[in-house]
Design a protein around this motif. Structure first.
Motif, mmCIF file in Angstrom:
data_model
loop_
_atom_site.group_PDB
_atom_site.id
_atom_site.type_symbol
_atom_site.label_atom_id
_atom_site.label_comp_id
_atom_site.label_asym_id
_atom_site.label_seq_id
_atom_site.Cartn_x
_atom_site.Cartn_y
_atom_site.Cartn_z
ATOM 1 N N THR A 375 0.620 -1.003 0.290
ATOM 2 C CA THR A 375 -0.157 -0.214 -0.074
ATOM 3 C C THR A 375 1.004 1.311 0.265
ATOM 4 O O THR A 375 2.180 1.749 0.669
ATOM 5 C CB THR A 375 -1.067 0.086 1.360
ATOM 6 N N ILE A 376 0.366 2.204 -0.622
ATOM 7 C CA ILE A 376 1.621 3.324 -1.111
ATOM 8 C C ILE A 376 0.142 4.679 -0.592
ATOM 9 O O ILE A 376 -0.662 4.741 -1.306
ATOM 10 C CB ILE A 376 2.388 3.559 -2.261
ATOM 11 N N GLY A 377 0.797 5.551 -0.219
ATOM 12 C CA GLY A 377 0.122 6.655 0.595
ATOM 13 C C GLY A 377 0.927 7.677 1.054
ATOM 14 O O GLY A 377 1.328 7.339 2.108
ATOM 15 N N LEU A 378 -0.546 8.497 2.075
ATOM 16 C CA LEU A 378 -0.231 9.209 2.538
ATOM 17 C C LEU A 378 -0.516 9.368 3.518
ATOM 18 O O LEU A 378 -1.009 8.631 4.760
ATOM 19 C CB LEU A 378 -0.684 10.977 2.364
ATOM 20 N N GLY A 379 0.028 9.918 5.761
ATOM 21 C CA GLY A 379 -0.764 10.081 6.112
ATOM 22 C C GLY A 379 -0.808 11.201 7.622
ATOM 23 O O GLY A 379 -0.497 12.095 6.598
ATOM 24 N N THR A 476 -3.851 4.508 -1.910
ATOM 25 C CA THR A 476 -4.104 4.675 -0.709
ATOM 26 C C THR A 476 -5.430 5.542 -0.534
ATOM 27 O O THR A 476 -4.930 6.754 -1.213
ATOM 28 C CB THR A 476 -4.055 4.141 0.529
ATOM 29 N N SER A 477 -6.270 5.824 0.103
ATOM 30 C CA SER A 477 -6.572 7.310 -0.021
ATOM 31 C C SER A 477 -6.842 7.643 0.753
ATOM 32 O O SER A 477 -7.763 8.707 1.130
ATOM 33 C CB SER A 477 -8.787 6.892 -0.026
ATOM 34 N N ILE A 478 -5.642 7.306 1.966
ATOM 35 C CA ILE A 478 -6.140 8.421 2.843
ATOM 36 C C ILE A 478 -5.128 9.446 2.745
ATOM 37 O O ILE A 478 -4.270 9.521 2.372
ATOM 38 C CB ILE A 478 -4.320 7.175 4.217
ATOM 39 N N VAL A 479 -5.972 10.381 3.943
ATOM 40 C CA VAL A 479 -5.831 12.073 3.739
ATOM 41 C C VAL A 479 -6.408 12.357 2.340
ATOM 42 O O VAL A 479 -7.155 13.101 1.891
ATOM 43 C CB VAL A 479 -4.326 11.862 3.746
#
Ligand code: C2O
Length: 583
Positions: A375-379, A476-479
């Motif tokens: 998974t790749i994404g922000l936080g 990911t849709s995180i943030v």
């Protein structure tokens, strides 16, 4: 090349015909003819230094190579060796990365700071030595330290070996087109400020084409980049997205592109009027001088896939200028402006990337040894108690972060990972990078706030030499969901599928292209979607994989593979060079 070999043979024949000629001269000429087939060694000096650069009405002390912005173009042939001595006369630490060069067994020359080398300190130097093996097309080089690559970058042009030629008609002219991103500030200060506050860094003030913003910006139209063309000729543009944080659309008014390569691998030609490049990616396109002689704008502007985030919505332009007799009259009129896709036109991006195919059937690894799901994404990190409010200026008093499989990558600060590995220095990294995310969730749905905080770590994933690897890269849709240009050092990989939503191993297998997928070093993972890549781990060393949006590296969107040596010298990392910078 065929012609020049024939010419030399003619010369030799004529010398043989001349009875006065010495035998020695014939041998000399023969030797020079034969040497045509032998690879060359190219020596270059790169002096990293502060240089006055004026853009958008203001002069900055920009860090450049040899006082040039963009930096020098390196032109080599497939099989040639580069020896580049980098001397650091700037006040910052620096390293140079040869983006996309496979660096087979020469990981020490790869360049990412604290991964394969310690930085070159101010006053220091380091000589990068490496050979181009089996790659043809366009790559580039850039600083891999802080945000110095905003101004420290240049093109690498890899021509076919002597005796072989392009898989298309030789273009009349070739022009590198470097798309850049300019801050009306010191980019190093911009990232330092963001790191201090935890907020997103200031957006850029301009995009550039070969270092110039073009006619649509203040104080810029005098220096707009001109790309020449003549009626009837076909030219090659080697387009490189060297922007720090922005995927870009690229187009030319009234002209179509025939896309023939990307990331120094050839593609099955297809035509399109617009291309999209994520930072790190290159695309080679042919254009024909088939329009009314005159002037046409070449334009680049943002593809913005995030929601509700500020971005630089300006447009960089250059001018495609016909050299024909008709031009002087026409040239006084304003160039024709192309239509650009909407900033959020993901459909155009998808149509473009789905058109990319290798020219013929390729050898895609099948029996997979390592099946990875990243998974790749922000936080967002909640702010530690002892932090002052001014250090917690992310959304709702948080600090921005980013991760792969919930691990936010921390670079070592006093040794490089490759050194630590070879010298068996303990305590620098662990090899427990997870093969899948710690918890399963609806990656592209409405993600629970409890999953926003990754753990920090310097975790590597160990690969046996020769293992066949598949990675599903899941946004990911995180943030916010976002199109992440994921770049792997040390390798090219096949992009066998991509799609939107959550990857489903059962239903999405049928989408895999195991026949003619494109080969790349950077894949633009669809926003709120996924991409599947495959490669064989046949290059030992420590290789970082990261998002090529520099702001995301700053936040930890990275990990590294530790690829073990195989059997014997030819499957092992070379010994480190004597001048490798130490910390
Ligand atoms: Cu062009 Cu590590 O990147």
């Amino acid at each position: 090349m065929q012609a020049s070999l024939r010419d030399q043979m003619e010369v030799i024949k004529s010398i043989f015909a001349d009875r006065h000629c010495s035998f020695f001269l014939v041998v000399m000429l023969l030797a020079s003819t034969l040497s045509l087939a032998i690879a060359e060694i190219h020596h270059h000096d790169f002096v990293v230094q502060a240089t006055k650069v004026k853009r958008l009405c203001k002069t900055h002390n920009s860090i450049t190579v040899n006082g040039m912005f963009p930096g020098p173009t390196l032109e080599v042939k497939n099989g040639d060796t580069l020896v580049v001595k980098v001397v650091n006369k700037a006040r910052y630490n620096v390293t140079i990365h040869w983006h996309g060069v496979r660096q087979i067994r020469t990981g020490w020359a790869d360049g990412p700071e604290f991964v394969t080398q310690c930085p070159i300190r101010p006053g220091g130097s380091y000589t990068y030595r490496f050979t181009i093996e089996g790659q043809e097309g366009t790559l580039w080089w850039h600083a891999h330290s802080s945000w110095l690559r905003a101004t420290v970058y240049g093109a690498i042009i890899i021509l076919p070996r002597e005796g072989s030629s392009y898989p298309f008609t030789k273009p009349k002219r070739e022009t590198p087109i470097l798309l850049g991103e300019w801050w009306d500030a010191n980019p190093v200060d911009v990232v330092r400020e963001a790191t201090r506050t935890g907020a997103a860094p200031n957006i850029s003030d301009a995009y550039t084409i070969n270092g110039q913003p073009g006619d649509l910006y203040n104080c810029s139209s005098e220096d707009t980049t001109i790309v020449p063309i003549a009626s009837g000729e076909t030219n090659l543009l080697r387009v490189i997205n060297a922007a720090l944080n922005q995927p870009l659309f690229f187009t030319i008014a009234n002209h179509k592109f025939t896309v023939i390569g990307a990331d120094a691998s050839y593609l099955k030609p297809f035509t399109t009027s617009v291309i999209m490049l994520g930072p790190g990616q290159t695309t080679d396109v042919l254009i024909s001088g088939d329009q009314l002689p005159g002037r046409y704008y070449i334009a680049a502007r943002a593809y913005q896939s995030t929601q509700n985030a500020p971005f630089d919505n300006t447009t960089a332009t250059a001018i495609l200028e016909y050299k024909s007799a008709l031009c002087p009259a026409k040239c006084t009129t304003k160039p024709v402006m192309p239509r650009l896709p909407a900033y959020n036109d993901t459909a155009t991006v998808t149509a473009f990337t789905r058109s990319l195919r290798s020219p013929r059937k390729v050898d895609v690894p099948t029996d997979i040894d390592e099946n990875l799901f990243f998974t790749i994404g922000l936080g967002l990190n909640n702010c530690p108690k002892n932090f002052r409010a001014r250090r917690c200026q992310g959304p709702n008093g948080t600090r921005f972060t980013a991760s792969i499989n919930n691990v936010s990558f921390v670079f070592p600060s006093n040794i490089a990972l490759l050194q630590a590995y070879r010298q068996k220095v303990p305590g620098i990294y662990t090899t427990d990078f997870p093969a899948k995310p710690p918890v399963k969730f609806d990656y592209t749905g409405n993600v629970s706030r409890s999953l926003f905080q990754p753990v920090r770590g310097t975790k590597l994933y160990k690969l046996k030499y020769g293992s066949r690897v598949q990675i599903v890269l899941q946004d990911t849709s995180i943030v916010t969901p976002e199109n992440h240009p994921m770049h792997l050092h040390g390798y090219d990989f096949y992009v066998i599928a991509e799609g939107f939503g959550n990857f489903n191993p059962k239903t999405h297998k049928s989408k895999f292209n195991l026949v003619d997928p494109p080969m790349r070093n950077t894949v633009a993972v669809p926003t709120n979607g996924w991409a599947v890549i495959r490669f064989v781990a046949d290059n030992p060393g420590v290789w970082i994989m990261h998002c090529h949006l520099d702001v995301h590296i700053t936040w930890g969107l990275a990990m590294a593979f530790l690829v073990e040596d195989g059997i014997g010298e030819l499957q092992s990392v070379e010994p480190p060079p004597a001048d490798l910078p130490i910390c």
